[in-house]
Scaffold this motif. Structure first.
Motif, mmCIF file in Angstrom:
data_model
loop_
_atom_site.group_PDB
_atom_site.id
_atom_site.type_symbol
_atom_site.label_atom_id
_atom_site.label_comp_id
_atom_site.label_asym_id
_atom_site.label_seq_id
_atom_site.Cartn_x
_atom_site.Cartn_y
_atom_site.Cartn_z
ATOM 1 N N ILE A 80 6.370 27.577 -65.227
ATOM 2 C CA ILE A 80 5.417 27.818 -65.207
ATOM 3 C C ILE A 80 4.333 27.513 -66.366
ATOM 4 C CG2 ILE A 80 2.975 29.149 -64.460
ATOM 5 C CD1 ILE A 80 4.674 31.082 -62.547
ATOM 6 N N ALA A 81 4.581 28.381 -67.666
ATOM 7 C CA ALA A 81 3.858 28.380 -68.940
ATOM 8 C C ALA A 81 3.873 26.566 -69.070
ATOM 9 C CB ALA A 81 4.297 28.668 -69.547
ATOM 10 N N SER A 92 15.020 34.748 -59.898
ATOM 11 C CA SER A 92 14.562 34.710 -61.654
ATOM 12 C C SER A 92 16.378 34.284 -62.550
ATOM 13 C CB SER A 92 14.359 36.085 -62.246
ATOM 14 O OG SER A 92 12.702 35.941 -61.623
ATOM 15 N N GLU A 149 1.309 31.793 -58.886
ATOM 16 C CA GLU A 149 0.774 32.326 -60.430
ATOM 17 C C GLU A 149 2.478 33.298 -60.886
ATOM 18 O OE1 GLU A 149 -2.197 32.076 -62.090
ATOM 19 O OE2 GLU A 149 -3.563 31.351 -60.632
ATOM 20 N N SER A 150 1.996 33.712 -62.041
ATOM 21 C CA SER A 150 3.222 33.922 -62.190
ATOM 22 C C SER A 150 3.427 35.829 -61.304
ATOM 23 C CB SER A 150 3.421 34.371 -63.699
ATOM 24 O OG SER A 150 1.970 35.611 -63.853
ATOM 25 N N ASP A 151 2.517 36.021 -61.179
ATOM 26 C CA ASP A 151 2.634 37.642 -60.098
ATOM 27 C C ASP A 151 3.004 37.041 -58.900
ATOM 28 O OD1 ASP A 151 0.288 36.570 -59.122
ATOM 29 O OD2 ASP A 151 -1.045 37.791 -59.271
ATOM 30 N N THR A 177 13.215 31.072 -67.285
ATOM 31 C CA THR A 177 12.523 31.727 -66.480
ATOM 32 C C THR A 177 11.728 31.531 -65.449
ATOM 33 O OG1 THR A 177 10.828 33.244 -67.661
ATOM 34 C CG2 THR A 177 13.195 33.699 -67.405
ATOM 35 N N SER A 230 8.362 32.614 -65.253
ATOM 36 C CA SER A 230 6.998 32.719 -65.853
ATOM 37 C C SER A 230 7.499 31.550 -66.785
ATOM 38 C CB SER A 230 7.264 33.973 -66.356
ATOM 39 O OG SER A 230 7.537 35.194 -65.560
ATOM 40 N N SER A 231 8.569 31.000 -67.333
ATOM 41 C CA SER A 231 8.671 29.652 -68.571
ATOM 42 C C SER A 231 7.973 28.564 -68.453
ATOM 43 C CB SER A 231 10.080 30.087 -69.612
ATOM 44 O OG SER A 231 10.425 31.328 -70.329
ATOM 45 N N LEU A 276 5.864 27.144 -57.587
ATOM 46 C CA LEU A 276 5.751 27.753 -58.630
ATOM 47 C C LEU A 276 4.172 26.314 -59.790
ATOM 48 C CD1 LEU A 276 9.194 28.526 -60.425
ATOM 49 C CD2 LEU A 276 7.547 30.714 -59.925
ATOM 50 N N ILE A 307 5.882 35.725 -57.822
ATOM 51 C CA ILE A 307 7.158 35.759 -58.343
ATOM 52 C C ILE A 307 8.038 35.472 -56.797
ATOM 53 C CG2 ILE A 307 9.460 35.920 -59.524
ATOM 54 C CD1 ILE A 307 7.427 34.056 -60.874
#
Length: 500
Positions: A493-494, A478, A457-459, A488, A490-491, A453, A461
Motif C-alpha cells: 500500500i505504501a 500477509s 486502508e491498511s486497517d 507485506t 502494508s508495504s 488494497l 487487511i
C-alpha cells in the motif's frame, strides 16, 4: 494406491524417511517432499494425498496450522505428526483435529511404518464411504456399460478402450472387489436385485455397485471398502426363490485396480450373445449390435472432424433405425461421453444433465427426437479455439466466483461441479495452464488482493483476507502476500501511494 506427502524443514530427515522405506511395497505412492508448511499446504491442494507425515515446527506455517487449515476443507487427508518436541500441549491441540499419531524424533522405521499402516486402513475405509453424488454414480454406470459394449463389438485392446474414459473413473489406483453369484436364473434376477437393494442401502449406502449378468451367473463389483465381505457372501447365499433349487453359490476375489478387474471380466462375458448390465439395480440389455456401434462411432468422428451437415444427418438416420430403447439409451450416452472427452463443445455439467434425463425417458420415439435435436445442435457448433479446454475454463470461472471461500479445493470443483476424476482434472489443468492448481489459486487471490488494497486502508487487511479466501487469518494472508510479492500488504500500500 494411497498417496503420501512428507513435510519437514530438515532436509536430511525428510529425505531419509522417503528412502528408508520401500513405499511401493506397501501400496503407497510418495507424491511430495516439502520443506515448510506453506509448500506442504499447496502440495496437498494439488495432490490430494491420503496421508501427510509432518513436522510441528516449520517456517511460514507450522504443522498444527497446516492441519487446522486442511481440516476445514473437504479433503480426507490423514496426518501423522513427527516432532522433536514432546510437550503434551502439541498432542492435545493435534487431537482436536482428529490426529491420532504423534511420533517423537528420533523414531524408527518400524514406528513410522506401523503408524502409516494403521492410518492406511482408515483411509481405505473413508475412501469407500465418500459421498457418491448421484450424478457421478450415473456417469460411472454409463462408462462401465459403454466399455462393455465397446469390448463386445470392437476388436481393440481393453486398455485402449478404457483410456478414453480416464476423466470419469479411476482405473488404476483403487482396489476393487468382485463377487460371482452362481446358479441365478434369469427369471429370478429382478427379484434378487429387489432383495439386494435394501440390504446395500442399509449396510453400505455410499458404495456404487456395478453388475454384469450372463448365463445364470451374476458378477457384482465395487470399490473395496472396510466392510465384512463374509457377511455379504452369507446374505447372497441366504436369498431363496420359491420352488427352485439349488441355492445360490458365491465366490469373491480382490483386484488391485479396476482395469485388471475389467480385463478379467470382459474376457469371460464377451463370448455371450446376450449380456445384461445392472445400472443402479435396474437391468439393461446389451446385444452384439456390432455394426451399429462401430458405424455410429465412425460417423460421429467424421462429423466432429468435418463439421459437414451430411455426416450428422447420416448418424441421425442410423440411430433412427434402433428399435430397442435400452440400447439406444446406452448408445446415445456413449456418443455424448465421447464428445465430452474429446471435444470442448459439451461440458461435463451438460453431459450430466443429459444422462439423468435419458435415464428417465420411457418412450423410444421421443428419445430419437430428443437425441436428433441434441446431436444436430452439438455437431453444428464450432469447437472453441481457446488454448484451454472447456473443463479448464470452468475451473477458472468457478475460482473467480468462489474466491472468498477459504476451503476452495480442486477436489471439490472436480467431484461436485465437474463430476470428473480429481487426478485427471489436476493433470489436465496443469498441462493446459502450465501451473499447478494451488499456484493458480494463490496467484488469483494475490491479484484480487492487490486490487482491493489499492482502494483500501491498511486497517482493512483482515477484511481483504476474508474477501480473497484467506479466512479470518490476516497473518496467513500477509505471509502468502509476502511470499508472492516480496513485501507485506502494508508495504505494498505504501509503495502504491509513493510512501515507500
Amino acid at each position: 494406491m494411497l498417496k503420501l506427502i512428507i513435510a519437514d524443514d530438515e532436509r536430511i530427515i525428510r529425505e531419509t524417511i522417503s528412502t528408508i522405506i520401500n513405499w511401493k511395497q506397501y501400496d503407497i505412492e510418495l507424491v511430495g517432499l516439502c520443506k515448510n508448511g506453506l509448500e506442504a499446504y499447496d502440495t496437498i491442494l494439488d495432490e490430494t494425498p491420503d496421508i501427510v507425515l509432518t513436522d510441528i515446527r516449520m517456517p511460514g506455517m507450522d504443522g498444527l496450522e497446516l492441519i487446522r487449515r486442511i481440516s476445514e476443507t473437504d479433503l480426507n487427508t490423514q496426518f501423522i505428526i513427527l516432532s522433536g518436541y514432546g510437550e503434551f500441549e502439541y498432542a492435545k491441540m493435534a487431537m482436536k483435529y482428529g490426529v491420532r499419531h504423534y511420533l517423537l524424533k528420533p523414531c524408527s522405521e518400524v514406528q513410522i511404518l506401523e503408524s502409516i499402516q494403521e492410518i492406511a486402513q482408515d483411509c481405505y475405509r473413508k475412501s469407500s464411504l465418500e459421498r457418491s453424488y448421484p450424478a457421478m454414480s450415473s456417469i460411472r454406470h454409463n462408462v462401465i456399460f459403454t466399455i462393455l459394449n465397446n469390448a463386445i463389438c470392437q476388436n481393440r485392446p481393453y486398455d485402449e478402450i478404457m483410456r478414453a474414459y480416464d476423466p470419469y473413473m479411476d482405473f488404476y489406483f483403487s482396489s476393487y472387489h468382485l463377487f460371482y453369484i452362481y446358479f441365478l436364473e434369469q427369471k429370478d434376477l429382478e427379484e434378487f436385485l429387489q432383495q439386494l437393494k435394501p440390504y446395500a442401502d442399509s449396510h453400505f449406502p455410499e458404495v456404487t455397485i456395478h453388475g454384469i449378468y450372463v448365463n445364470c451367473t451374476l458378477l457384482l463389483f465395487f470399490k473395496e471398502f472396510a466392510g465384512n465381505y463374509q457377511d455379504l457372501s452369507q446374505f447372497f447365499s441366504s436369498i431363496k426363490f420359491p420352488g427352485r433349487s439349488p441355492s445360490l453359490e458365491t465366490e469373491d476375489l480382490s483386484f488391485k485396480n479396476l482395469q485388471t478387474l475389467l480385463e478379467t471380466v470382459l474376457d469371460k462375458v464377451k463370448r455371450f450373445s446376450m449380456i445384461y448390465y445392472i445400472n443402479d439395480f435396474r437391468i439393461l440389455s446389451s446385444c452384439n449390435y456390432s455394426f451399429i456401434m462401430e458405424e455410429a462411432e465412425k460417423q460421429l468422428s467424421e462429423a466432429l472432424q468435418t463439421g459437414r451437415t451430411e455426416s450428422a444427418d447420416s448418424l441421425i438416420n442410423l440411430l433412427s433405425e434402433v428399435t430397442d430403447l435400452s440400447f439406444l439409451k446406452q448408445l446415445s450416452n456413449s456418443l455424448l461421453l465421447k464428445i465430452t472427452a474429446s471435444d470442448n463443445r459439451l461440458s461435463t455439467i451438460d453431459l450430466t444433465e443429459w444422462l439423468l434425463n435419458v435415464n428417465r425417458e420411457r418412450n423410444l420415439e421421443q428419445l430419437k427426437l430428443t437425441l436428433a435435436e441434441k446431436l444436430r445442435k452439438l455437431l453444428s457448433a464450432k469447437p472453441q479455439t481457446s488454448s484451454i479446454s472447456a473443463m479448464t475454463q470452468q475451473i477458472c470461472d468457478y475460482v473467480n466466483e468462489h474466491l472468498s471461500d477459504p476451503n476452495l479445493t480442486l477436489k471439490r470443483i472436480a467431484e461436485q461441479h465437474l463430476f470428473m476424476n480429481t487426478d485427471y482434472v489436476s493433470k489436465k489443468f496443469q498441462k493446459e495452464t502450465g501451473t499447478r492448481f494451488s499456484s493458480y489459486l494463490t496467484d488469483v487471490r494475490i491479484e484480487r488482493a492487490k486490487q482491493l488494497l489499492v482502494s483500501a486502508e491498511s486497517d482493512k487487511i483482515q477484511t481483504i483476507a476474508e474477501q480473497v479466501g484467506c479466512g479470518n487469518s490476516p497473518q496467513y494472508f500477509s505471509q502468502l502476500f509476502k511470499k508472492k510479492t516480496g513485501m507485506t500488504p502494508s508495504s505494498y500500500i505504501a509503495r502504491i501511494h509513493g510512501e515507500g
